[in-house]
Design an enzyme around this catalytic site. Structure first.
Site, PDB file in Angstrom:
ATOM      1  N   THR A 138      -1.314  -0.430 -12.763  1.00  0.00           N
ATOM      2  CA  THR A 138      -0.203  -0.249 -11.811  1.00  0.00           C
ATOM      3  C   THR A 138       1.060  -0.990 -12.259  1.00  0.00           C
ATOM      4  O   THR A 138       2.083  -0.899 -11.585  1.00  0.00           O
ATOM      5  CB  THR A 138      -0.586  -0.709 -10.389  1.00  0.00           C
ATOM      6  N   TYR A 145       0.124  -7.659  -5.052  1.00  0.00           N
ATOM      7  CA  TYR A 145      -1.001  -7.677  -5.998  1.00  0.00           C
ATOM      8  C   TYR A 145      -0.530  -7.253  -7.393  1.00  0.00           C
ATOM      9  O   TYR A 145      -0.722  -7.972  -8.376  1.00  0.00           O
ATOM     10  CB  TYR A 145      -2.120  -6.733  -5.513  1.00  0.00           C
ATOM     11  N   ARG A 150      -6.224  10.069 -10.364  1.00  0.00           N
ATOM     12  CA  ARG A 150      -6.440   8.735 -10.919  1.00  0.00           C
ATOM     13  C   ARG A 150      -7.344   8.826 -12.134  1.00  0.00           C
ATOM     14  O   ARG A 150      -8.077   9.795 -12.312  1.00  0.00           O
ATOM     15  CB  ARG A 150      -7.115   7.812  -9.880  1.00  0.00           C
TER      16      ARG A 150
HETATM   17  N1  UDP Z   1      -7.729   7.626  -1.312  1.00  0.00           N
HETATM   18  C1  UDP Z   1      -8.103   8.456  -0.271  1.00  0.00           C
HETATM   19  N2  UDP Z   1      -8.860   7.940   0.737  1.00  0.00           N
HETATM   20  C2  UDP Z   1      -9.289   6.648   0.752  1.00  0.00           C
HETATM   21  C3  UDP Z   1      -8.895   5.800  -0.313  1.00  0.00           C
HETATM   22  C4  UDP Z   1      -8.110   6.327  -1.326  1.00  0.00           C
HETATM   23  O1  UDP Z   1      -7.764   9.641  -0.250  1.00  0.00           O
HETATM   24  O2  UDP Z   1      -9.974   6.235   1.705  1.00  0.00           O
HETATM   25  C5  UDP Z   1      -6.957   8.188  -2.433  1.00  0.00           C
HETATM   26  C6  UDP Z   1      -5.657   7.481  -2.750  1.00  0.00           C
HETATM   27  O3  UDP Z   1      -4.593   8.059  -2.015  1.00  0.00           O
HETATM   28  C7  UDP Z   1      -5.537   7.721  -4.253  1.00  0.00           C
HETATM   29  C8  UDP Z   1      -6.978   7.731  -4.735  1.00  0.00           C
HETATM   30  O4  UDP Z   1      -7.760   8.037  -3.580  1.00  0.00           O
HETATM   31  O5  UDP Z   1      -4.978   8.994  -4.518  1.00  0.00           O
HETATM   32  C9  UDP Z   1      -7.454   6.413  -5.308  1.00  0.00           C
HETATM   33  O6  UDP Z   1      -7.212   5.378  -4.375  1.00  0.00           O
HETATM   34  P1  UDP Z   1      -7.747   3.917  -4.601  1.00  0.00           P
HETATM   35  O7  UDP Z   1      -7.307   3.071  -3.443  1.00  0.00           O
HETATM   36  O8  UDP Z   1      -9.202   3.955  -4.904  1.00  0.00           O
HETATM   37  O9  UDP Z   1      -7.031   3.453  -5.942  1.00  0.00           O
HETATM   38  P2  UDP Z   1      -5.451   3.241  -6.241  1.00  0.00           P
HETATM   39  O10 UDP Z   1      -4.650   4.032  -5.266  1.00  0.00           O
HETATM   40  O11 UDP Z   1      -5.228   1.786  -6.107  1.00  0.00           O
HETATM   41  O12 UDP Z   1      -5.270   3.745  -7.618  1.00  0.00           O
END
Ligand code: UDP
Length: 339
Positions: free
Chosen positions: A127, A151, A233
């Protein structure tokens, strides 16, 4: 090598511990157990058959790190994974995040350098890349400190600190590993992700829905400019990620270097859910919710540098990760508390 693994009882740390031991290294874990359990260390020992000493303490306190060196040193390397990592919480508690995530680095570096470590490995995040036009992100892609949450900013700040420290300690091998999205579990089902409270991340949330601890998956937006409208992702199996740490330590050369650890293959929210449903053998309830503030449509890396310089590449697929995560979660429905 003898390795001090700060944050070693955490999700990533336990898997790194297994990978290091399986490659013939010795590890000592330093962890305050603020977001994990001592059971994780015992399980690493069960998997590997090796003793896995655990020092329970706060890696941001010099005296704690010194005591770990006094009792268990000398160490050739420090692997620093001791951090607060909840993106949403970091927006509410920025001071806690900056203090903890930087003080741990300061304390580990001060004592580590004074006691003659040769390598310092730091867990950072994908990130830190800030310009979506750069996708897939290489290590040369634009980074920023002006990121959407404390973070991520704390991780980028650490990188800046580490580059400067490396410059004045030319004999020290300083390696930054930028993780993409770690998922999955050790294939034994003995260690895996065990977040306290309601998980923030997608895979552990899906795992909890699959065991009935949570009712339904919320899909955060299906109107992104992506093939199926949900976020993309770069999910990397935690065992592959762990092996990346071993390679980085073993191939390390003096100076500061940065590596992406990811697969290079973007996977959507819907694809991840479908993969997990395949592992479980049934459909899971889900519902589309509004976008989560701060989320980007897509992030994934170009992992070529790690392949070229470390001889490392992610070998496991998202289906492997789903199978292993389900194995872990179904054997340990309450995580380490099940033990
Ligand atoms: N996401 C989702 N529902 C959840 C958690 C995450 O749809 O309960 C989606 C989020 O919008 C992103 C992807 O899943 O597109 C990965 O999210 P995560 O929080 O695991 O990782 P990060 O966003 O930090 O890369």
């Amino acid at each position: 090598m003898r390795v001090l693994l700060a944050g070693g009882a955490g999700y990533i740390g336990a898997h790194v511990a297994v990978a290091l031991i399986e490659s013939g290294h010795e590890v000592v874990l330093l962890d305050d157990l603020s977001n994990t359990s001592a059971v994780a260390a015992e399980r690493v020992s069960v998997i590997t058959g090796a003793p896995v000493p655990l020092v329970v303490g706060d890696a941001s306190v010099d005296a704690v790190v010194e005591a770990a060196f006094d009792e268990h040193g000398p160490f050739d390397a420090i692997v620093h994974l001791a951090a607060y990592k909840a993106v949403g919480e970091s927006l509410q508690k920025p001071l806690d995040y900056y203090a903890n995530n930087l003080d741990t680095t300061f304390a580990l570096l001060r004592t580590g350098i004074a006691r003659g470590i040769r390598s310092f490995l730091f867990s950072s995040t994908g990130t830190v890349y800030s310009d979506p036009a750069d996708l897939p992100f290489t290590e040369e892609s634009t980074t920023s400190i002006d990121l959407s949450n404390a973070y991520s900013k704390s991780k980028r700040m650490n990188e800046v600190v580490l580059a400067d420290v490396a410059r004045v300690n030319p004999e020290l091998d300083v390696t930054v590993l930028r993780y993409f999205n770690p998922v999955g579990a050790h294939e034994s089902g003995l260690i895996g992700e065990d977040p306290s409270g309601i998980p923030n991340n997608l895979m552990p949330f899906v795992q909890r829905v699959a065991v009935g601890a949570l009712e339904e998956i919320g899909i955060f937006g299906d109107d992104y400019d992506t093939p199926d409208g949900t976020g993309l992702r770069d999910y990397i199996h935690v065992v592959d990620l762990a092996v990346g740490h071993v390679k980085a330590l073993e191939q390390g050369a003096p100076g500061y270097d940065v590596f992406n650890l990811g697969t290079g293959r973007p996977v959507s929210v819907r694809e991840l859910i479908a993969s997990f449903e395949k592992a479980v053998g049934r459909e899971l309830p889900s519902r589309v919710l509004p976008r989560r503030p701060g989320d980007v449509a897509a992030t994934y890396c170009d992992p070529a540098k790690a392949q070229r310089k470390l001889g490392w590449t992610a070998e496991r697929t998202i289906d492997d990760a789903s199978r292993d995560a389900w194995n872990w979660q179904s054997k340990n429905p309450q995580g380490f508390q099940t033990a």
